[in-house]
Design a protein around this motif. Structure first.
Motif, PDB file in Angstrom:
ATOM      1  N   ILE A  69       0.864  -1.178   0.000  1.00 36.61           N
ATOM      2  CA  ILE A  69       0.000   0.000   0.000  1.00 36.61           C
ATOM      3  C   ILE A  69       0.902   1.230   0.000  1.00 36.61           C
ATOM      4  N   ARG A  70       0.811   2.011  -1.059  1.00 37.76           N
ATOM      5  CA  ARG A  70       1.583   3.254  -1.176  1.00 37.76           C
ATOM      6  C   ARG A  70       0.617   4.407  -0.934  1.00 37.76           C
ATOM      7  N   VAL A  71       0.869   5.193   0.101  1.00 37.83           N
ATOM      8  CA  VAL A  71      -0.099   6.214   0.502  1.00 37.83           C
ATOM      9  C   VAL A  71       0.617   7.515   0.840  1.00 37.83           C
ATOM     10  N   THR A  72       0.000   8.624   0.407  1.00 38.05           N
ATOM     11  CA  THR A  72       0.482   9.959   0.755  1.00 38.05           C
ATOM     12  C   THR A  72      -0.599  10.660   1.562  1.00 38.05           C
ATOM     13  N   VAL A  73      -0.245  11.039   2.791  1.00 34.70           N
ATOM     14  CA  VAL A  73      -1.195  11.723   3.674  1.00 34.70           C
ATOM     15  C   VAL A  73      -0.847  13.201   3.733  1.00 34.70           C
ATOM     16  N   THR A  74      -1.820  14.029   4.136  1.00 39.13           N
ATOM     17  CA  THR A  74      -1.604  15.480   4.132  1.00 39.13           C
ATOM     18  C   THR A  74      -0.970  15.976   5.418  1.00 39.13           C
ATOM     19  N   ALA A  75      -1.225  15.317   6.536  1.00 34.82           N
ATOM     20  CA  ALA A  75      -0.722  15.798   7.827  1.00 34.82           C
ATOM     21  C   ALA A  75       0.685  15.266   8.087  1.00 34.82           C
ATOM     22  N   PHE A 109      -7.482   9.141   7.957  1.00 32.75           N
ATOM     23  CA  PHE A 109      -6.529  10.189   7.581  1.00 32.75           C
ATOM     24  C   PHE A 109      -7.033  10.958   6.360  1.00 32.75           C
ATOM     25  N   GLU A 110      -6.512  12.186   6.204  1.00 31.77           N
ATOM     26  CA  GLU A 110      -6.722  12.917   4.965  1.00 31.77           C
ATOM     27  C   GLU A 110      -5.676  12.415   3.969  1.00 31.77           C
ATOM     28  N   ASN A 133       5.663  12.603   4.020  1.00 30.71           N
ATOM     29  CA  ASN A 133       4.280  12.161   4.173  1.00 30.71           C
ATOM     30  C   ASN A 133       3.940  10.949   3.302  1.00 30.71           C
ATOM     31  N   GLN A 134       4.948  10.398   2.618  1.00 33.55           N
ATOM     32  CA  GLN A 134       4.731   9.237   1.752  1.00 33.55           C
ATOM     33  C   GLN A 134       5.148   7.963   2.478  1.00 33.55           C
ATOM     34  N   LEU A 192       1.339   5.833  10.545  1.00 32.58           N
ATOM     35  CA  LEU A 192       0.697   4.682   9.914  1.00 32.58           C
ATOM     36  C   LEU A 192       1.365   3.367  10.300  1.00 32.58           C
ATOM     37  N   THR A 193       2.195   3.393  11.324  1.00 31.58           N
ATOM     38  CA  THR A 193       2.977   2.196  11.661  1.00 31.58           C
ATOM     39  C   THR A 193       2.106   1.013  12.059  1.00 31.58           C
TER      40      THR A 193
END
Length: 338
Positions: free
Chosen positions: A262-268, A307-308, A285-286, A273-274
């Motif tokens: 899962i490759r995810v970029t969050v705004t905060a 998450f955003e 944030n990636q 995400l551990t």
């Protein structure tokens, strides 16, 4: 595995085995002298009870670590080696009998030696020799050579000596040389070894087009997963001379790498995400997470709800990673048994 009745597959291998006798001696002059009069040997099982079938037109990857038995099996199928046990039929022939008709219908192409042992000949001379050897009619030869030259961009090298060619040029010429008599079965042993990215891609594209246009059956062994990924829907994995897997490429991932990425970029910036999976990589944030395959849908839903998220994708692990995990598991299994 018994070969069933009915139309014979292009390649049928039943309980194939190959054992070599290897001479042994201790180091030193005394041991060398003793070995002259009393030589000792040990048996090496290069191939052990291998069985599989390949239908006409299939392109199959034959994979394994160095020493797994791939090249030995290829040489048996091509008629170079005589096995110590088992039954093999290729296009209805027993390969090691080396009937002329059989040799006209198959080609063994090795990336380490793509165009033979006559470097003083020009490329065109090599083709003419092939024409005589395989008794190709002049009209058929001209048509085949013209088509292969266009597909593999050979016109500029036909008058050059083989010794003067680059590796990529030798590989392209070697492919065309092996295909000028239109074989029905191709045995490809590391066909892109040593080639740059562009040349390797051209060779892969040509192999795929040749098989699609002619219905040729292809058995390919390669350590380049780019070759395997682009050419081979079905994979046979050998380990220690025996088959460890035979099935579709996506099934290999399910068996040996039951995970997804899962490759995810969050705004905060302070997002953590551990707890959602194994963190393989984080850059700002990636995040790159590894999760169980079955848990991937629920995990992505939890991340989106908590998450955003600016971007999110679910990916399969690379084939290189899958093969590495497969080899590690097979090694652990072998160690546990021994």
């Amino acid at each position: 595995m018994e070969i069933p009745p009915g139309p014979e597959p292009a390649i049928a291998v039943d309980d194939l085995s190959m054992t070599y006798r290897v001479p042994l001696r201790d180091a030193g002059l005394i041991a060398a002298a003793r070995a002259v009069v009393r030589r000792q040997y040990r048996d090496v099982n290069a191939v052990q009870n291998v069985s599989f079938q390949i239908t006409a037109g299939q392109v199959v990857g034959f994979l394994g670590r160095n020493g797994a038995g791939k090249t030995t099996t290829m040489k048996i199928l091509a008629g170079i080696l005589h096995p110590t046990g088992g039954r093999v039929r290729v296009l209805g022939h027993t390969p090691w009998r080396r009937h002329h008709q059989y040799l006209r219908e198959i080609a063994l192409i090795r990336g380490s030696q793509p165009i033979g042992d006559a470097p003083e000949l020009t490329v065109l001379d090599s083709f003419r020799y092939q024409q005589v050897l395989y008794r190709i009619a002049e009209s058929e030869f001209r048509n085949n050579l013209a088509e292969l030259s266009a597909l593999l961009d050979l016109d500029s090298i036909l008058q050059r000596q083989v010794r003067a060619l680059s590796l990529g040029e030798r590989m392209r010429a070697g492919l065309a040389l092996a295909l000028v008599y239109r074989p029905k079965v191709l045995f490809l042993d590391e066909p892109t070894i040593g080639l740059d990215t562009s040349a390797a891609k051209a060779v892969r594209t040509f192999i795929a087009e040749y098989s699609a246009q002619t219905g040729a059956t292809v058995l390919l062994t390669s350590h380049s997963m780019a070759d395997v990924e682009s050419l081979c829907p079905r994979l046979i994995l050998v380990d220690g001379g025996a088959i460890a897997f035979d099935g579709r490429r996506d099934e290999l991932r399910s068996v040996f790498a039951p995970t997804k990425l899962i490759r995810v970029t969050v705004t905060a910036d302070d997002s953590d995400l551990t707890r959602y999976g194994d963190v393989l990589q984080r850059e700002g944030n990636q995040w790159l997470l590894r999760v169980d395959r079955a848990a991937a849908p629920a995990t992505t839903a939890r991340i989106l709800a908590g998450f955003e998220v600016a971007d999110l994708s679910v990916e399969e692990p690379s084939l290189d990673s899958v093969m590495d995990q497969a080899y590690q598991r097979l090694r652990r299994t072998k160690s546990a048994v021994s």
